[in-house]
Design a protein around this motif. Structure first.
Motif, PDB file in Angstrom:
ATOM      1  N   GLN A   2      74.042  32.364  -7.973  1.00  0.00           N
ATOM      2  CA  GLN A   2      73.589  33.728  -8.273  1.00  0.00           C
ATOM      3  C   GLN A   2      73.465  34.438  -6.921  1.00  0.00           C
ATOM      4  O   GLN A   2      72.790  33.937  -6.027  1.00  0.00           O
ATOM      5  CB  GLN A   2      72.220  33.618  -8.957  1.00  0.00           C
ATOM      6  N   ASP A   3      74.126  35.575  -6.749  1.00  0.00           N
ATOM      7  CA  ASP A   3      74.232  36.132  -5.412  1.00  0.00           C
ATOM      8  C   ASP A   3      74.256  37.664  -5.450  1.00  0.00           C
ATOM      9  O   ASP A   3      75.166  38.258  -6.051  1.00  0.00           O
ATOM     10  CB  ASP A   3      75.526  35.590  -4.772  1.00  0.00           C
ATOM     11  N   ASP A   4      73.288  38.273  -4.814  1.00  0.00           N
ATOM     12  CA  ASP A   4      73.248  39.738  -4.788  1.00  0.00           C
ATOM     13  C   ASP A   4      74.425  40.325  -4.023  1.00  0.00           C
ATOM     14  O   ASP A   4      74.828  41.463  -4.262  1.00  0.00           O
ATOM     15  CB  ASP A   4      71.935  40.228  -4.156  1.00  0.00           C
TER      16      ASP A   4
ATOM     17  N   ALA B 291      79.278  43.690  -3.955  1.00  0.00           N
ATOM     18  CA  ALA B 291      80.740  43.811  -3.864  1.00  0.00           C
ATOM     19  C   ALA B 291      81.293  44.483  -5.118  1.00  0.00           C
ATOM     20  O   ALA B 291      82.217  45.308  -5.040  1.00  0.00           O
ATOM     21  CB  ALA B 291      81.368  42.428  -3.675  1.00  0.00           C
ATOM     22  N   VAL B 292      80.702  44.148  -6.285  1.00  0.00           N
ATOM     23  CA  VAL B 292      81.132  44.771  -7.541  1.00  0.00           C
ATOM     24  C   VAL B 292      80.913  46.286  -7.448  1.00  0.00           C
ATOM     25  O   VAL B 292      81.784  47.082  -7.802  1.00  0.00           O
ATOM     26  CB  VAL B 292      80.362  44.171  -8.751  1.00  0.00           C
ATOM     27  N   GLN B 293      79.750  46.680  -6.913  1.00  0.00           N
ATOM     28  CA  GLN B 293      79.451  48.109  -6.748  1.00  0.00           C
ATOM     29  C   GLN B 293      80.464  48.790  -5.836  1.00  0.00           C
ATOM     30  O   GLN B 293      80.851  49.927  -6.069  1.00  0.00           O
ATOM     31  CB  GLN B 293      78.052  48.308  -6.140  1.00  0.00           C
TER      32      GLN B 293
ATOM     33  N   ALA C 239      80.351  26.399 -13.079  1.00  0.00           N
ATOM     34  CA  ALA C 239      79.038  26.930 -13.433  1.00  0.00           C
ATOM     35  C   ALA C 239      78.796  28.143 -12.550  1.00  0.00           C
ATOM     36  O   ALA C 239      78.936  28.064 -11.328  1.00  0.00           O
ATOM     37  CB  ALA C 239      77.973  25.869 -13.207  1.00  0.00           C
ATOM     38  N   ASN C 240      78.467  29.255 -13.167  1.00  0.00           N
ATOM     39  CA  ASN C 240      78.253  30.481 -12.382  1.00  0.00           C
ATOM     40  C   ASN C 240      76.789  30.898 -12.421  1.00  0.00           C
ATOM     41  O   ASN C 240      76.049  30.521 -13.323  1.00  0.00           O
ATOM     42  CB  ASN C 240      79.135  31.597 -12.949  1.00  0.00           C
ATOM     43  N   MET C 241      76.396  31.665 -11.427  1.00  0.00           N
ATOM     44  CA  MET C 241      75.043  32.228 -11.312  1.00  0.00           C
ATOM     45  C   MET C 241      73.989  31.129 -11.266  1.00  0.00           C
ATOM     46  O   MET C 241      72.915  31.275 -11.849  1.00  0.00           O
ATOM     47  CB  MET C 241      74.751  33.205 -12.455  1.00  0.00           C
ATOM     48  N   VAL C 242      74.297  30.031 -10.570  1.00  0.00           N
ATOM     49  CA  VAL C 242      73.320  28.942 -10.496  1.00  0.00           C
ATOM     50  C   VAL C 242      72.241  29.291  -9.458  1.00  0.00           C
ATOM     51  O   VAL C 242      72.503  30.000  -8.487  1.00  0.00           O
ATOM     52  CB  VAL C 242      73.973  27.571 -10.162  1.00  0.00           C
TER      53      VAL C 242
ATOM     54  N   GLY D  25      84.380  31.777 -23.507  1.00  0.00           N
ATOM     55  CA  GLY D  25      83.716  32.013 -24.785  1.00  0.00           C
ATOM     56  C   GLY D  25      82.827  33.245 -24.731  1.00  0.00           C
ATOM     57  O   GLY D  25      83.069  34.237 -25.391  1.00  0.00           O
ATOM     58  N   LYS D  26      81.811  33.210 -23.870  1.00  0.00           N
ATOM     59  CA  LYS D  26      80.823  34.279 -23.855  1.00  0.00           C
ATOM     60  C   LYS D  26      81.202  35.390 -22.862  1.00  0.00           C
ATOM     61  O   LYS D  26      81.813  35.114 -21.837  1.00  0.00           O
ATOM     62  CB  LYS D  26      79.475  33.674 -23.466  1.00  0.00           C
ATOM     63  N   GLY D  27      80.779  36.591 -23.151  1.00  0.00           N
ATOM     64  CA  GLY D  27      80.977  37.708 -22.225  1.00  0.00           C
ATOM     65  C   GLY D  27      79.886  37.712 -21.157  1.00  0.00           C
ATOM     66  O   GLY D  27      78.792  37.185 -21.370  1.00  0.00           O
ATOM     67  N   GLY D  28      80.193  38.265 -20.002  1.00  0.00           N
ATOM     68  CA  GLY D  28      79.182  38.443 -18.966  1.00  0.00           C
ATOM     69  C   GLY D  28      78.847  37.200 -18.163  1.00  0.00           C
ATOM     70  O   GLY D  28      77.891  37.205 -17.381  1.00  0.00           O
ATOM     71  N   VAL D  29      79.618  36.128 -18.321  1.00  0.00           N
ATOM     72  CA  VAL D  29      79.310  34.896 -17.579  1.00  0.00           C
ATOM     73  C   VAL D  29      79.962  34.883 -16.198  1.00  0.00           C
ATOM     74  O   VAL D  29      79.645  34.023 -15.371  1.00  0.00           O
ATOM     75  CB  VAL D  29      79.703  33.614 -18.366  1.00  0.00           C
ATOM     76  N   GLY D  30      80.895  35.821 -15.968  1.00  0.00           N
ATOM     77  CA  GLY D  30      81.524  35.913 -14.647  1.00  0.00           C
ATOM     78  C   GLY D  30      82.998  35.553 -14.607  1.00  0.00           C
ATOM     79  O   GLY D  30      83.540  35.279 -13.534  1.00  0.00           O
ATOM     80  N   LYS D  31      83.655  35.599 -15.755  1.00  0.00           N
ATOM     81  CA  LYS D  31      85.084  35.244 -15.816  1.00  0.00           C
ATOM     82  C   LYS D  31      85.920  36.147 -14.913  1.00  0.00           C
ATOM     83  O   LYS D  31      86.749  35.681 -14.148  1.00  0.00           O
ATOM     84  CB  LYS D  31      85.622  35.367 -17.253  1.00  0.00           C
ATOM     85  N   THR D  32      85.691  37.452 -15.035  1.00  0.00           N
ATOM     86  CA  THR D  32      86.527  38.385 -14.282  1.00  0.00           C
ATOM     87  C   THR D  32      86.259  38.264 -12.783  1.00  0.00           C
ATOM     88  O   THR D  32      87.191  38.258 -11.978  1.00  0.00           O
ATOM     89  CB  THR D  32      86.306  39.828 -14.777  1.00  0.00           C
ATOM     90  N   ASN D  33      84.997  38.130 -12.418  1.00  0.00           N
ATOM     91  CA  ASN D  33      84.689  37.966 -10.992  1.00  0.00           C
ATOM     92  C   ASN D  33      85.291  36.686 -10.432  1.00  0.00           C
ATOM     93  O   ASN D  33      85.806  36.679  -9.312  1.00  0.00           O
ATOM     94  CB  ASN D  33      83.178  37.991 -10.762  1.00  0.00           C
ATOM     95  N   LEU D  34      85.253  35.609 -11.212  1.00  0.00           N
ATOM     96  CA  LEU D  34      85.855  34.367 -10.722  1.00  0.00           C
ATOM     97  C   LEU D  34      87.374  34.538 -10.619  1.00  0.00           C
ATOM     98  O   LEU D  34      87.976  34.175  -9.602  1.00  0.00           O
ATOM     99  CB  LEU D  34      85.504  33.179 -11.639  1.00  0.00           C
TER     100      LEU D  34
HETATM  101  N1  LIG Z   1      77.581  34.688  -9.080  1.00  0.00           N
HETATM  102  C1  LIG Z   1      77.059  35.872  -9.457  1.00  0.00           C
HETATM  103  N2  LIG Z   1      75.942  36.364  -8.851  1.00  0.00           N
HETATM  104  C2  LIG Z   1      75.421  37.539  -9.226  1.00  0.00           C
HETATM  105  N3  LIG Z   1      75.913  38.310 -10.199  1.00  0.00           N
HETATM  106  C3  LIG Z   1      77.004  37.898 -10.842  1.00  0.00           C
HETATM  107  C4  LIG Z   1      77.651  36.657 -10.517  1.00  0.00           C
HETATM  108  N4  LIG Z   1      78.734  36.513 -11.320  1.00  0.00           N
HETATM  109  C5  LIG Z   1      78.769  37.598 -12.115  1.00  0.00           C
HETATM  110  N5  LIG Z   1      77.738  38.438 -11.838  1.00  0.00           N
HETATM  111  C6  LIG Z   1      77.403  39.724 -12.493  1.00  0.00           C
HETATM  112  O1  LIG Z   1      77.723  39.646 -13.862  1.00  0.00           O
HETATM  113  C7  LIG Z   1      78.528  40.742 -14.235  1.00  0.00           C
HETATM  114  C8  LIG Z   1      79.544  40.300 -15.255  1.00  0.00           C
HETATM  115  O2  LIG Z   1      80.543  39.541 -14.621  1.00  0.00           O
HETATM  116  P1  LIG Z   1      82.045  39.520 -15.154  1.00  0.00           P
HETATM  117  O3  LIG Z   1      82.851  38.768 -14.155  1.00  0.00           O
HETATM  118  O4  LIG Z   1      82.514  40.890 -15.499  1.00  0.00           O
HETATM  119  O5  LIG Z   1      81.862  38.665 -16.490  1.00  0.00           O
HETATM  120  P2  LIG Z   1      82.867  38.406 -17.701  1.00  0.00           P
HETATM  121  O6  LIG Z   1      84.254  38.692 -17.213  1.00  0.00           O
HETATM  122  O7  LIG Z   1      82.660  36.962 -18.062  1.00  0.00           O
HETATM  123  O8  LIG Z   1      82.449  39.307 -18.811  1.00  0.00           O
HETATM  124  C9  LIG Z   1      79.159  41.241 -12.933  1.00  0.00           C
HETATM  125  O9  LIG Z   1      79.355  42.611 -12.941  1.00  0.00           O
HETATM  126  C10 LIG Z   1      78.170  40.878 -11.874  1.00  0.00           C
HETATM  127  O10 LIG Z   1      77.291  41.939 -11.672  1.00  0.00           O
END
Ligand SMILES: Nc1ncnc2c1ncn2[C@@H]1O[C@H](COP(=O)(O)OP(=O)(O)O)[C@@H](O)[C@H]1O
Ligand SMILES: [Mg+2]
Length: 293
Positions: free
Chosen positions: A231-233, A238-240, A194-197, A32-41
């Motif tokens: 929630q993990d730096d 890794a994204v960077q 649940a992400n970024m807990v 549903g929402k953007g920025g929740v971590g869908k792509t990273n998961l």
């Molecule tokens: N578990 C996490 N811990 C820290 N940062 C996170 C975590 N999951 C996502 N993020 C941050 O949130 C940003 C958005 O994640 P992304 O997977 O692109 O979301 P979405 O696909 O839902 O829009 C990532 O670039 C990352 O920096």
């Protein structure tokens, strides 16, 4: 633009083995929402599954803001848009990631699924059917929002994973998405991550919050808790670095949590019946659109 090219088999690709049957489990990751971590998961789940020896395809279905390739530091020459426009074949679009993971990159500006013509649908089914012999799992990273395209990908998948985080808008958006999926698309089972807990109990608390509203207002959809990612730096790092956290920092809290989710996913039974292949997924996707139109 003529879609005829999609009706022809790409001569460079290997033909499917006659009679070969490999059911593929399709998992759509949404929220549903953007920025929740869908792509990273999606990326880390797919990389983990490939590492475990599962033949995995990761499809970037965020057709507006494609970024699977960015997260993995890939520079695809072609995308789904080129495939549909006839500029290349399916084999040209596929990019190889770690451990043989196959990736179908998208690109911003790809026309919405709803705009594809029926002949292009047939063509997509044809090109994707070439892959049926080589896959166990397909992970589909969807866009934010409750668009027709997102609903269609989820409806066509056997499993939908909804990603939430501790923000009021995330829970209400996830609820709205589950409501539409269940009422309009017949989806009766949803997995929740649940992400970024920030603490180990937060994930389950979030899940229970969502499950309570769903139970109260949508009696016929079953929610399952799949796990929480802290929630993990290290993940941000890794994204960077444009790498999957499960590869770049395998000992980090987020990598371990996603690894556990991947192990649970890998234990899901493969789909039964002779029609569990990627071709079927694309057919279902198109069928779903037809019903919804
Ligand atoms: N578990 C996490 N811990 C820290 N940062 C996170 C975590 N999951 C996502 N993020 C941050 O949130 C940003 C958005 O994640 P992304 O997977 O692109 O979301 P979405 O696909 O839902 O829009 C990532 O670039 C990352 O920096
Ligand atoms: Mg995304």
């Amino acid at each position: 633009m003529s879609p005829d090219h999609l009706l022809q088999t790409n001569p460079r690709s290997t033909p499917p083995l006659a009679g070969a049957f490999h059911p593929v489990r399709v998992v759509a990751v949404t929220g549903g929402k953007g920025g929740v971590g869908k792509t990273n998961l999606s990326v880390n789940l797919a990389v983990s599954l490939a590492e475990m020896g599962k033949r995995t395809l990761l499809m970037d279905a965020d057709l507006g803001l494609a970024n699977v390739d960015v997260l993995l530091g890939l520079s695809p020459k072609f995308t789904l848009a080129d495939l549909v426009a006839g500029r290349c074949g399916l084999e040209d679009v596929l990019v190889e990631g770690p451990d043989g993971l196959l990736i179908v990159p998208a690109s911003s500006g790809f026309r919405h699924m709803a705009e594809l013509q029926p002949a292009e649908h047939v063509g997509l089914v044809n090109v994707f059917s070439e892959l049926q012999r080589a896959l166990d799992v397909m992970v589909v990273d969807t866009a934010a929002g409750i668009t027709d395209s997102v609903l269609t990908f989820c409806q066509a998948a056997q499993d939908t994973v909804v990603v939430v985080c501790d923000e009021p808008a995330s829970i209400t958006d996830a609820y709205a998405l589950i409501k539409v999926l269940s009422r309009e698309r017949g989806v009766d089972r949803v997995h929740v991550v649940a992400n970024m807990v920030r603490d180990p109990n937060e994930g389950r608390r979030l899940y229970e919050k969502l499950a309570r509203v769903c139970e109260r207002f949508l009696g016929d959809v079953a929610l399952h808790y799949l796990g929480a990612v802290p929630q993990d730096d290290w993940l941000r790092r890794a994204v960077q670095r444009q790498q999957a956290v499960v590869k770049a920092y395998p000992g980090s809290p987020s990598a371990r949590a996603i690894g556990e989710i991947a192990r649970m996913t890998a234990r899901w039974q493969p789909p039964s019946g002779a029609r569990g292949n990627v071709e079927f997924f694309v057919e279902r996707m198109i069928g779903a659109r037809g019903v919804a139109a």
